[in-house]
Enzyme design. Structure first.
Site, PDB file in Angstrom:
ATOM      1  N   GLY A  66       5.478  79.468  90.343  1.00  0.00           N
ATOM      2  CA  GLY A  66       5.526  79.878  88.965  1.00  0.00           C
ATOM      3  C   GLY A  66       4.389  80.458  88.238  1.00  0.00           C
ATOM      4  O   GLY A  66       4.182  81.207  87.298  1.00  0.00           O
ATOM      5  N   HIS A  67       3.247  80.049  88.759  1.00  0.00           N
ATOM      6  CA  HIS A  67       2.152  80.040  88.090  1.00  0.00           C
ATOM      7  C   HIS A  67       0.898  80.709  88.962  1.00  0.00           C
ATOM      8  O   HIS A  67       0.229  80.188  89.455  1.00  0.00           O
ATOM      9  CB  HIS A  67       1.386  78.990  87.319  1.00  0.00           C
ATOM     10  N   PHE A  68       1.025  82.003  89.381  1.00  0.00           N
ATOM     11  CA  PHE A  68       2.001  82.909  89.027  1.00  0.00           C
ATOM     12  C   PHE A  68       2.605  83.606  90.133  1.00  0.00           C
ATOM     13  O   PHE A  68       1.877  83.597  91.361  1.00  0.00           O
ATOM     14  CB  PHE A  68       1.391  84.155  88.086  1.00  0.00           C
ATOM     15  N   LEU A 123      -2.594  80.882  90.748  1.00  0.00           N
ATOM     16  CA  LEU A 123      -3.790  80.372  90.086  1.00  0.00           C
ATOM     17  C   LEU A 123      -3.614  78.837  89.243  1.00  0.00           C
ATOM     18  O   LEU A 123      -2.381  78.628  88.855  1.00  0.00           O
ATOM     19  CB  LEU A 123      -4.284  81.222  88.997  1.00  0.00           C
TER      20      LEU A 123
END
Lengths: 154, 93
Positions: free
Chosen positions: A37-39, A44
């Site tokens: 989800g990140h990203f 990251l």
């Protein structure tokens, strides 16, 4: 680091309780659901995890100075700055130094760097010092401490 | 030289963003000024630094919880200033 479990300190590299300084290692894993989800397509480490890494490193330092008789809980974060991006599979170092030890709280100045010294994040952390709410919690912290290379006093 | 109360009042005004004129020697830090325990840690840190002491917050809290003292004895600002003066004097003794 096991990001999903919020276990961010892998090993305590240096510890000087008298001087109030600690250096901790955390290896950012190559893969984690966090990166989904990140990203998407551009993984990251979330900045909030650098803050947590600094808080946990500070916590180990205070726990050591408290002889593991009480627990340190994150109370506030000041002047937090995220200075560089960190990709998966990156070793990080967190250093914390005692700024002040008050009655029932401690304040540390912390920074996270890459192995080559590249700054990643820094902040001033306040931890509230409280009794362990249960003996099971205290035992779990001692067990975790041994895992990260902390020498527990008898 | 600023009085102990003035120094404490200035710290509270700056730390908690409370107008300085609202802070009087009779103000109760918790009941009148609405300072919570987390903000009080910042105030304690600033007081510790300014006076070179260590406010015994844990001892005070225990005394209040055990009914041996009232919050007024420690958190009404004129009383807090008096305690600080006592700690400073004890340090120099």
């Amino acid at each position: 680091m096991r990001l999903e479990y919020f276990e961010l300190v892998d090993k305590i590299e240096e510890l000087n309780l008298a001087e109030g300084r600690i250096l901790a290692l955390g290896n950012v894993p190559a893969a984690s659901p966090v990166f989904e989800g990140h990203f998407p397509g551009h993984p990251l480490v979330p900045g909030v995890l650098f803050v947590e890494f600094m808080a946990q490193t500070s916590g180990w330092l205070l726990l050591g100075r408290l002889n593991f008789e009480r627990m340190a809980f994150l109370a506030s974060v000041k002047e937090a700055k995220m200075r560089n991006f960190v990709q998966p599979n990156t070793p990080l170092l967190a250093e914390a130094r005692i700024e002040h030890e008050g009655s029932g709280y401690g304040i540390t100045n912390c920074k996270v760097t890459k192995h080559d010294g590249t700054p990643v994040a820094d902040a001033t952390i306040t931890l509230r010092i409280m009794p362990f709410p249960s003996s099971e919690f205290s035992d779990a912290m001692r067990a975790r401490a041994r895992k990260v290379g902390f020498t527990i006093p008898a | 030289m600023a009085s102990t109360f003035d120094t404490v009042a200035n710290i509270i005004a700056e730390t908690c963003d409370i107008p300085r004129e609202q802070i009087t020697p009779e103000s109760h830090a918790i009941d009148d000024l609405g300072i919570d325990s987390l903000d009080f840690l910042d105030i304690a840190f600033a007081i510790d630094k300014a006076f070179g002491i260590k406010l015994p917050l844990e001892q005070w809290t225990a005394e209040v919880n055990e009914g041996k003292a009232t919050t007024e004895q420690y958190f009404v600002l004129k009383n807090l200033a008096e305690r600080i003066d006592g700690l400073v004097a004890a340090k120099g003794a």
